[in-house]
Design a protein around this motif. Structure first.
Motif, PDB file in Angstrom:
ATOM      1  N   ALA A 102     -16.395 112.196 -45.311  1.00 42.47           N
ATOM      2  CA  ALA A 102     -15.621 110.961 -45.133  1.00 42.47           C
ATOM      3  C   ALA A 102     -14.135 111.308 -45.028  1.00 42.47           C
ATOM      4  O   ALA A 102     -13.633 112.085 -45.818  1.00 42.47           O
ATOM      5  CB  ALA A 102     -15.849 110.030 -46.328  1.00 42.47           C
ATOM      6  N   PRO A 103     -13.451 110.770 -43.995  1.00 50.03           N
ATOM      7  CA  PRO A 103     -12.007 111.008 -43.920  1.00 50.03           C
ATOM      8  C   PRO A 103     -11.316 110.227 -45.043  1.00 50.03           C
ATOM      9  O   PRO A 103     -11.518 109.027 -45.183  1.00 50.03           O
ATOM     10  CB  PRO A 103     -11.619 110.458 -42.540  1.00 50.03           C
ATOM     11  N   LEU A 104     -10.541 110.916 -45.853  1.00 52.25           N
ATOM     12  CA  LEU A 104      -9.904 110.284 -47.012  1.00 52.25           C
ATOM     13  C   LEU A 104      -8.429 110.031 -46.717  1.00 52.25           C
ATOM     14  O   LEU A 104      -7.770 110.834 -46.071  1.00 52.25           O
ATOM     15  CB  LEU A 104     -10.031 111.175 -48.247  1.00 52.25           C
ATOM     16  N   LYS A 105      -7.934 108.896 -47.222  1.00 54.46           N
ATOM     17  CA  LYS A 105      -6.508 108.581 -47.062  1.00 54.46           C
ATOM     18  C   LYS A 105      -5.919 108.292 -48.427  1.00 54.46           C
ATOM     19  O   LYS A 105      -6.602 107.763 -49.316  1.00 54.46           O
ATOM     20  CB  LYS A 105      -6.343 107.358 -46.161  1.00 54.46           C
ATOM     21  N   LEU A 106      -4.644 108.600 -48.590  1.00 57.00           N
ATOM     22  CA  LEU A 106      -3.955 108.299 -49.845  1.00 57.00           C
ATOM     23  C   LEU A 106      -3.655 106.809 -49.926  1.00 57.00           C
ATOM     24  O   LEU A 106      -3.407 106.168 -48.907  1.00 57.00           O
ATOM     25  CB  LEU A 106      -2.636 109.066 -49.917  1.00 57.00           C
ATOM     26  N   ASN A 107      -3.655 106.257 -51.136  1.00 61.66           N
ATOM     27  CA  ASN A 107      -3.223 104.873 -51.287  1.00 61.66           C
ATOM     28  C   ASN A 107      -1.689 104.802 -51.205  1.00 61.66           C
ATOM     29  O   ASN A 107      -1.021 105.839 -51.083  1.00 61.66           O
ATOM     30  CB  ASN A 107      -3.764 104.252 -52.574  1.00 61.66           C
ATOM     31  N   GLU A 108      -1.139 103.596 -51.277  1.00 60.96           N
ATOM     32  CA  GLU A 108       0.284 103.429 -50.979  1.00 60.96           C
ATOM     33  C   GLU A 108       1.210 104.168 -51.935  1.00 60.96           C
ATOM     34  O   GLU A 108       2.227 104.721 -51.526  1.00 60.96           O
ATOM     35  CB  GLU A 108       0.639 101.933 -50.966  1.00 60.96           C
ATOM     36  N   ASN A 109       0.856 104.175 -53.231  1.00 55.11           N
ATOM     37  CA  ASN A 109       1.773 104.851 -54.162  1.00 55.11           C
ATOM     38  C   ASN A 109       1.351 106.288 -54.493  1.00 55.11           C
ATOM     39  O   ASN A 109       1.900 106.905 -55.407  1.00 55.11           O
ATOM     40  CB  ASN A 109       1.966 104.017 -55.440  1.00 55.11           C
ATOM     41  N   GLY A 110       0.390 106.811 -53.722  1.00 48.72           N
ATOM     42  CA  GLY A 110       0.014 108.218 -53.912  1.00 48.72           C
ATOM     43  C   GLY A 110      -0.603 108.505 -55.267  1.00 48.72           C
ATOM     44  O   GLY A 110      -0.523 109.621 -55.765  1.00 48.72           O
ATOM     45  N   SER A 111      -1.238 107.496 -55.866  1.00 52.70           N
ATOM     46  CA  SER A 111      -1.844 107.718 -57.175  1.00 52.70           C
ATOM     47  C   SER A 111      -3.329 108.056 -57.047  1.00 52.70           C
ATOM     48  O   SER A 111      -3.909 108.684 -57.920  1.00 52.70           O
ATOM     49  CB  SER A 111      -1.688 106.469 -58.052  1.00 52.70           C
ATOM     50  N   TRP A 112      -3.925 107.648 -55.928  1.00 57.65           N
ATOM     51  CA  TRP A 112      -5.356 107.875 -55.731  1.00 57.65           C
ATOM     52  C   TRP A 112      -5.654 107.710 -54.243  1.00 57.65           C
ATOM     53  O   TRP A 112      -4.737 107.405 -53.462  1.00 57.65           O
ATOM     54  CB  TRP A 112      -6.177 106.878 -56.573  1.00 57.65           C
ATOM     55  N   ILE A 113      -6.931 107.910 -53.881  1.00 58.01           N
ATOM     56  CA  ILE A 113      -7.287 107.700 -52.480  1.00 58.01           C
ATOM     57  C   ILE A 113      -7.519 106.216 -52.229  1.00 58.01           C
ATOM     58  O   ILE A 113      -7.717 105.445 -53.160  1.00 58.01           O
ATOM     59  CB  ILE A 113      -8.563 108.480 -52.096  1.00 58.01           C
ATOM     60  N   ARG A 114      -7.471 105.828 -50.970  1.00 56.59           N
ATOM     61  CA  ARG A 114      -7.863 104.459 -50.618  1.00 56.59           C
ATOM     62  C   ARG A 114      -9.364 104.318 -50.824  1.00 56.59           C
ATOM     63  O   ARG A 114     -10.136 105.199 -50.479  1.00 56.59           O
ATOM     64  CB  ARG A 114      -7.470 104.163 -49.176  1.00 56.59           C
ATOM     65  N   GLU A 116       0.131 112.875 -61.915  1.00 60.01           N
ATOM     66  CA  GLU A 116       1.402 112.231 -61.554  1.00 60.01           C
ATOM     67  C   GLU A 116       1.428 111.805 -60.098  1.00 60.01           C
ATOM     68  O   GLU A 116       1.990 110.788 -59.758  1.00 60.01           O
ATOM     69  CB  GLU A 116       2.556 113.198 -61.821  1.00 60.01           C
ATOM     70  N   LYS A 117       0.850 112.652 -59.257  1.00 65.81           N
ATOM     71  CA  LYS A 117       0.970 112.377 -57.833  1.00 65.81           C
ATOM     72  C   LYS A 117      -0.137 113.111 -57.090  1.00 65.81           C
ATOM     73  O   LYS A 117      -0.438 114.259 -57.394  1.00 65.81           O
ATOM     74  CB  LYS A 117       2.329 112.861 -57.331  1.00 65.81           C
ATOM     75  N   LEU A 118      -0.711 112.407 -56.131  1.00 64.60           N
ATOM     76  CA  LEU A 118      -1.711 113.024 -55.255  1.00 64.60           C
ATOM     77  C   LEU A 118      -1.067 113.142 -53.877  1.00 64.60           C
ATOM     78  O   LEU A 118      -0.376 112.225 -53.444  1.00 64.60           O
ATOM     79  CB  LEU A 118      -2.935 112.107 -55.210  1.00 64.60           C
ATOM     80  N   TYR A 119      -1.241 114.261 -53.217  1.00 62.81           N
ATOM     81  CA  TYR A 119      -0.614 114.420 -51.899  1.00 62.81           C
ATOM     82  C   TYR A 119      -1.392 115.417 -51.052  1.00 62.81           C
ATOM     83  O   TYR A 119      -2.241 116.154 -51.542  1.00 62.81           O
ATOM     84  CB  TYR A 119       0.845 114.866 -52.045  1.00 62.81           C
ATOM     85  N   ILE A 120      -1.056 115.420 -49.763  1.00 68.39           N
ATOM     86  CA  ILE A 120      -1.694 116.363 -48.844  1.00 68.39           C
ATOM     87  C   ILE A 120      -1.066 117.731 -49.067  1.00 68.39           C
ATOM     88  O   ILE A 120       0.152 117.853 -49.081  1.00 68.39           O
ATOM     89  CB  ILE A 120      -1.508 115.888 -47.383  1.00 68.39           C
ATOM     90  N   PRO A 121      -1.885 118.747 -49.311  1.00 69.29           N
ATOM     91  CA  PRO A 121      -1.315 120.053 -49.665  1.00 69.29           C
ATOM     92  C   PRO A 121      -0.488 120.653 -48.536  1.00 69.29           C
ATOM     93  O   PRO A 121      -0.787 120.451 -47.358  1.00 69.29           O
ATOM     94  CB  PRO A 121      -2.546 120.914 -49.975  1.00 69.29           C
TER      95      PRO A 121
END
Lengths: 329, 256
Positions: B15-27, B220-225
């Motif tokens: 499944a293609p995953l996207k970050l949520n708006e505040n980068g706390s978790w995935i959509r 603290e933050k989730l992001y694309i490596p």
């Protein structure tokens, strides 16, 4: 007392696990940022020689946690011994490699001390006074910065290959090994381990191959593996696979690359339909050139690839084999 | 044997995953599935029950959608299920998740608790081991075989680099199960029908709150490596792509 970083090195039957040097390097880097001195410890039974190898590293103090009851690894024994040692030495930060053995006892140790373990980290960073640990999440698709919200001791483990062990600073002269003797009551250890063994003679040694063509779930069906075999043959290489393929019995277990299989560093690693889960990537990221074909442009395998081919492998591989044959002719 | 199987619902592998708006978790708008090693843990529990009798109970923690893994478990043969139902369970660290599970099954007497060896989302590889410590039970990780005997169980642990090891241990115990320990079964139509009448107990966050504490590790933050390697991307018609790969094989990899 001053803050210290404790590296818990790993040994198996008196042999140092080389990944311990990566943890020493991680500790030295954190030390440079925070000014905390690095200590190291190794636990086991009759481990003087192993401790000697760590003694060559630039660490301020080195402890051998030695007991006959630790000669065979058990989670009860190791958690008990390290618990005692940590109570005695009060480190701020305890670092370990994220090996199968550490995964087996470290969560128990941390829980017994009422502390969390930030596991499988790939790096660290500082923000002012704060120390953040970076870990992979969602099979490497994302990274996360994680902090401790509690007092010492902090526990963290680092993924294989996160730091360069060969860059760990060595001591000008070897450190003296300090013996930490421990009284380990027999009743503590509940598991009775037998000697480790290898399932079957490894028929192929993939570590010697210059070219490896590896297949993952994207190959879809067992019969499609012939396509990968043809590519491997055209390139004069060996065929290998990620874990799910071997679990399904489509290729024998000794063709498996990754944390539970072989670790390879060929001239060319050709990944077909491999998503690039961490457990696979740790086994091949040392490869000189990585070419990956995957239909998902976000596949984590592309993070470690030199050439990221986004597309259907069943369309691309047949003409590729023809082109290779032409080039070789 | 009475066996508890801890299962987790995770995003589907491709499944293609996207970050949520505040980068706390995935959509959250993605497809979910059972965490793969947890499916093997369930299968192993069912096989042990078929051999030795007893009961298989599946437990999960997560929002309403997570009940799907329990329905599948019941359809495959689990006797009953427990759902720690609240979206906030997703945000718990491994220690708190283990505490929640322990609190939810308090008063029950299991012989074995199975978990998958790690989850595809957080990937802590800790919850089972922590649960064992909280329960005061022995544990073994990355298990590839289980046989019951008079003294308890004898299990086969997977070690690194192709090594294995047998370990004898007393019961009750916690085991973390490796993918590939067995062959997974499919749910049958009859199984799916029967599942509808099997007990599924819901446990709210409020019921286990007293056992939990604040997360001591804070995401603290989730992001694309960030990429560490320079990657060249290649797309297009297969024949052209094939030619370009050959160029690469010749000039960079130097294997032709």
């Amino acid at each position: 007392m001053a803050n210290t970083i404790l590296v818990v090195a790993e040994q198996h039957e008196g042999k140092l696990n080389r990944v311990s040097f990566e943890t020493v390097k991680a500790a030295q880097d954190i030390s440079a940022a925070k000014g905390w001195p690095v200590h190291a410890a190794v636990a086991g039974g009759g481990i003087e020689q192993v401790a000697g190898e760590i003694a060559a590293m630039d660490v301020e103090r080195l402890h051998a946690i030695d007991s006959p009851a630790l000669a065979a690894y058990t989670p009860d024994g190791f958690a008990f011994a390290l618990n005692r040692f940590i109570a005695d030495t009060s480190p701020q930060l305890v670092l370990m490699p994220h090996t199968y053995q550490v995964r087996d006892f470290a969560p128990k140790l941390a829980t017994a001390l009422g502390r969390p373990l930030i596991s499988d980290c790939i790096g660290f960073k500082t923000e002012g006074d704060r120390l953040l640990f970076t870990r992979s999440m969602f099979q490497g698709k994302f990274a996360a910065d994680v902090s401790f919200a509690c007092g010492a001791p902090w526990f963290a483990t680092f993924q294989n290959g996160a730091f360069r062990g060969d860059q760990a600073r060595r001591a000008a002269s070897p450190r003296a090994v300090e013996l930490f003797s421990i009284d380990l009551p027999e009743s503590v250890i509940r598991n009775r381990p037998e000697a480790p063994f290898k399932e079957a003679r490894q028929a192929v040694d993939l570590t010697q191959a210059d070219v490896i063509v590896a297949v993952g779930r994207g190959i879809k069906e067992q019969k499609n593996i012939d396509l990968a075999r043809d590519l491997a043959a055209a390139l004069g290489g060996e065929i290998a696979a990620s874990r799910p393929i071997c679990d399904s019995g489509w290729l024998p277990m000794d063709r498996q690359i990754g944390s539970s299989g072989q670790t390879v560093a060929p001239k060319l690693y050709f990944a077909l339909g491999i998503s690039g889960a961490i457990q696979h990537v740790v086994g091949m990221k040392g490869s000189r050139t990585v070419i990956a074909i995957n239909k998902d442009s976000e596949a984590p395998i592309f993070e470690v690839a030199d050439l990221a081919v986004v597309g259907n492998l069943f369309d691309i591989v047949p003409p590729l084999i023809e082109e290779i044959k032409k080039a070789r002719a | 044997m009475k066996i508890l199987v801890c299962m987790k619902q995770v995003p589907q592998k491709d499944a293609p995953l996207k970050l949520n708006e505040n980068g706390s978790w995935i959509r959250e708008d993605v497809s979910y599935e059972v965490n793969e090693p947890d499916a093997y843990a369930l299968e192993e529990a069912l096989r042990q029950k078929e051999k030795h009798g007893g009961e298989v109970v599946a437990i999960t923690a997560g929002p309403a959608r997570a009940s799907q893994v329990l329905r599948e478990a019941l359809a495959k043969g689990a006797d009953r299920a427990i759902h720690l139902e609240d979206p906030a369970f997703v945000t718990l660290d491994a220690l708190n998740t283990a505490r929640a599970v322990a609190a939810a099954v308090k008063g029950e007497s299991f012989d074995l608790v199975f978990t998958g060896l790690q989850s595809d989302d957080y990937g802590f590889a800790q919850t089972g081991v922590i649960l064992a410590e909280l329960l005061g039970w022995p544990h073994a990780t990355i298990i590839m075989h289980i046989e019951k005997n008079d003294a308890g169980i004898r299990v086969k642990r997977e070690l690194e680099a192709g090594f294995f090891q047998f370990v004898q241990m007393p019961l009750p115990a916690v085991l973390t199960i490796q993918s590939g320990i067995n062959k997974l079964r499919y749910a049958t139509l009859i199984g799916i029908k029967q599942a509808k009448n099997k007990p599924l107990r819901k446990v709210t966050m409020a019921e286990v709150q007293a056992a939990l504490g604040p997360n001591l590790q804070v995401l603290e933050k989730l992001y694309i490596p960030q990429k560490t390697k320079k990657t060249e991307k290649l797309e297009g018609p297969a024949s052209e792509v094939a030619k370009k790969i050959v160029e690469k094989l010749r000039n960079q990899a130097r294997v032709l």
